[in-house]
Design a protein around this motif. Structure first.
Motif, short mmCIF file in Angstrom:
data_model
loop_
_atom_site.label_atom_id
_atom_site.label_comp_id
_atom_site.label_asym_id
_atom_site.label_seq_id
_atom_site.Cartn_x
_atom_site.Cartn_y
_atom_site.Cartn_z
N MET A 1 1.04 -1.34 -0.07
CA MET A 1 -0.13 0.18 0.00
C MET A 1 0.64 1.34 0.01
N LYS A 2 0.23 2.25 -0.63
CA LYS A 2 0.98 3.55 -0.39
C LYS A 2 0.34 4.44 0.66
N PRO A 3 1.12 5.52 1.03
CA PRO A 3 0.56 6.35 2.25
C PRO A 3 -0.31 7.39 1.58
N ALA A 4 -1.50 7.93 2.43
CA ALA A 4 -2.33 8.87 2.08
C ALA A 4 -1.58 10.14 1.65
N PRO A 5 -1.76 10.99 0.76
CA PRO A 5 -1.07 12.15 0.35
C PRO A 5 -0.99 13.10 1.75
N PHE A 6 0.55 13.42 1.70
CA PHE A 6 0.87 14.40 2.92
C PHE A 6 1.49 15.49 2.41
N ALA A 7 1.84 16.57 3.12
CA ALA A 7 2.62 17.51 2.84
C ALA A 7 3.84 17.36 3.57
N TYR A 8 5.23 17.86 3.23
CA TYR A 8 6.49 17.66 4.02
C TYR A 8 7.06 18.93 4.00
N LYS A 12 13.54 24.06 10.78
CA LYS A 12 14.87 24.55 10.86
C LYS A 12 15.49 24.64 12.36
N SER A 13 14.51 24.57 13.08
CA SER A 13 14.94 24.65 14.76
C SER A 13 13.94 24.12 15.50
N LEU A 14 14.30 23.86 16.68
CA LEU A 14 13.33 23.06 17.71
C LEU A 14 12.05 24.06 17.64
N ASP A 15 12.50 25.31 17.98
CA ASP A 15 11.09 26.34 18.05
C ASP A 15 10.39 26.21 16.90
N HIS A 16 10.92 25.88 15.71
CA HIS A 16 10.17 25.94 14.39
C HIS A 16 9.42 24.69 14.46
N ALA A 17 9.67 23.64 14.82
CA ALA A 17 9.10 22.37 14.70
C ALA A 17 8.18 22.32 15.56
N ILE A 18 8.04 22.89 16.92
CA ILE A 18 7.01 23.24 17.70
C ILE A 18 6.15 24.16 17.28
N GLU A 19 6.36 25.00 16.67
CA GLU A 19 5.53 26.16 15.83
C GLU A 19 4.87 25.32 14.71
N GLY A 26 -3.19 15.10 15.47
CA GLY A 26 -3.03 14.01 14.50
C GLY A 26 -2.73 14.68 13.24
N GLU A 27 -3.04 15.99 12.91
CA GLU A 27 -2.84 16.49 11.57
C GLU A 27 -1.12 16.50 11.29
N ALA A 28 -0.55 16.82 12.28
CA ALA A 28 0.98 16.94 11.90
C ALA A 28 1.75 15.86 12.85
N ARG A 29 2.72 15.13 12.15
CA ARG A 29 3.63 14.28 12.81
C ARG A 29 5.15 14.60 12.69
N PRO A 48 -1.40 11.51 8.42
CA PRO A 48 -1.23 13.07 8.76
C PRO A 48 -1.18 14.03 7.52
N GLN A 49 -1.70 15.12 7.67
CA GLN A 49 -1.56 15.95 6.67
C GLN A 49 -0.36 16.60 6.35
N LEU A 50 0.76 16.63 7.34
CA LEU A 50 2.01 17.34 7.35
C LEU A 50 3.04 16.42 7.96
N LEU A 51 4.20 16.31 7.54
CA LEU A 51 5.23 15.51 8.14
C LEU A 51 6.33 16.59 8.44
N ILE A 52 6.72 16.52 9.66
CA ILE A 52 7.78 17.72 10.00
C ILE A 52 9.05 16.97 10.11
#
Ligand SMILES: Cc1cc2nc3c(=O)[nH]c(=O)nc-3n(C[C@H](O)[C@H](O)[C@H](O)COP(=O)(O)OP(=O)(O)OC[C@H]3O[C@@H](n4cnc5c(N)ncnc54)[C@H](O)[C@@H]3O)c2cc1C
Length: 287
Positions: A1-8, A12-19, A26-29, A48-52
């Motif tokens: 199987m292939k994953p459902a579409p997601f943005a990637y 750039k930094s820890l704070d950016h990841a938290i932001e 559940g939307e971001a992983r 998820p909609q977004l992979l960080i």
């Protein structure tokens, strides 16, 4: 199987990841080594909609020995932990466990933080963290927090991490000349997840053992302390410790083994690990 579409996107930094995590639950992983996450996406257990991606953030990887403790950054790969002489010398329980984690290709990408955050109940590192009485450091919108391993694993694949938290490191006490450690597991093939496993830590106390911590894995929803057996071992009674496992552990049967088989294996592992605790290899020698 292939994953459902997601943005990637690459944080750039820890704070950016938290932001970036500021989305409905559940939307971001977060993506670390991808060795568990990508499989869950491919099987559509998660969509998820977004992979960080955490891989571009500096300062999240590395091993530091200071103030009587060993700190391992979340993005430190299993392979790096496995070949570290600092880990061998100062965190020998983790050194013993590393070769049992998957295979070389998985250890090259998989990260220590990913393993602790994913909290697979059959995984080796969460049990080592619990046996060592370590702690988990993470950062979120309200700043940095530290949680003891005893309070970190909450349920099946569930931890004290909130949806906007990023695990940044774990800390374990550095080995002393009195610290004894032991590790053993049963898996169908080397590198498979364990059917039952045991990570243990104790303090040498004359000819006996004190402060015994037994952390089983593969026997419940989280890594589990066998507290009655710990008390019996502290009293020097191995047979009684094995018997106490009957009330300490209630493993569910699964495709690999029945409840009765797992209980039996838990006792066999305890006898093997007690031998290691009583007759430790010289510190710094290969596991
Ligand atoms: C074939 C195979 C066999 C394996 N065998 C074993 C085994 O025997 N024992 C074992 O322990 N593991 C095993 N693994 C899993 C491996 O150890 C993974 O590397 C580990 O579980 C997850 O680490 P990761 O860096 O790949 O995390 P990822 O797969 O990237 O992430 C896993 C989860 O953790 C979250 N996450 C990752 N990093 C962070 C962070 N810093 N903060 C907060 N959340 C985070 C992610 O969002 C995701 O939900 C196996 C994997 C495979 C594919």
């Amino acid at each position: 199987m292939k994953p459902a579409p997601f943005a990637y996107t690459k944080a750039k930094s820890l704070d950016h990841a938290i932001e970036l995590l500021a989305r409905p639950d559940g939307e971001a992983r977060l993506l670390a080594g991808g060795q568990s996450l990508i499989a869950t996406l491919n099987m559509r257990l998660s969509a998820p909609q977004l992979l960080i991606d955490l891989n571009g953030i500096g300062g999240l990887a590395g091993i530091t020995v200071k103030n009587g403790g060993v700190e391992i950054g979340a993005m430190t790969r299993h392979a790096e932990v496995g070949r570290s002489t600092d880990i061998l010398k100062h965190a020998p329980l983790i050194a013993l466990a590393m070769p049992h984690i998957g295979h070389a290709a998985i250890r090259n990408r998989g990260t220590l933080g990913g393993s602790i955050a994913f909290a697979d109940p059959a995984a080796e590192l969460p049990a080592c963290l619990l046996a060592l009485g370590g702690e988990v450091v993470f950062a979120g919108p309200n700043g940095k927090r530290t949680v003891k391993a005893d309070d970190f694993f909450k349920g099946l694949f569930e931890t004290a991490l909130g949806p906007r938290d990023v695990l940044t490191a774990i800390r374990v006490p550095a080995a002393t000349s009195d610290m004894r450690v032991g590790f053993a597991e049963f898996a169908r093939r080397h590198g498979d997840y364990a059917m039952v496993g045991l990570a243990a830590c104790a303090q040498a106390d004359g000819k006996g053992l004190g402060d015994v911590r037994l952390a089983y894995f593969g026997v419940g929803n989280t890594p589990l302390r066998a507290k009655k057996a710990e008390t019996k071992l502290t009293e020097g009674n191995i047979d009684e410790a094995v018997k106490a496992l009957a009330s300490d552990l209630d493993p569910p049967g699964d495709v690999q083994a029945t409840k009765a088989t797992k209980k039996h294996l838990a006792g066999v592992l305890l006898r093997r690990v007690v031998k290691q605790l009583m007759e430790p290899p010289p510190m710094g020698s290969p596991p």
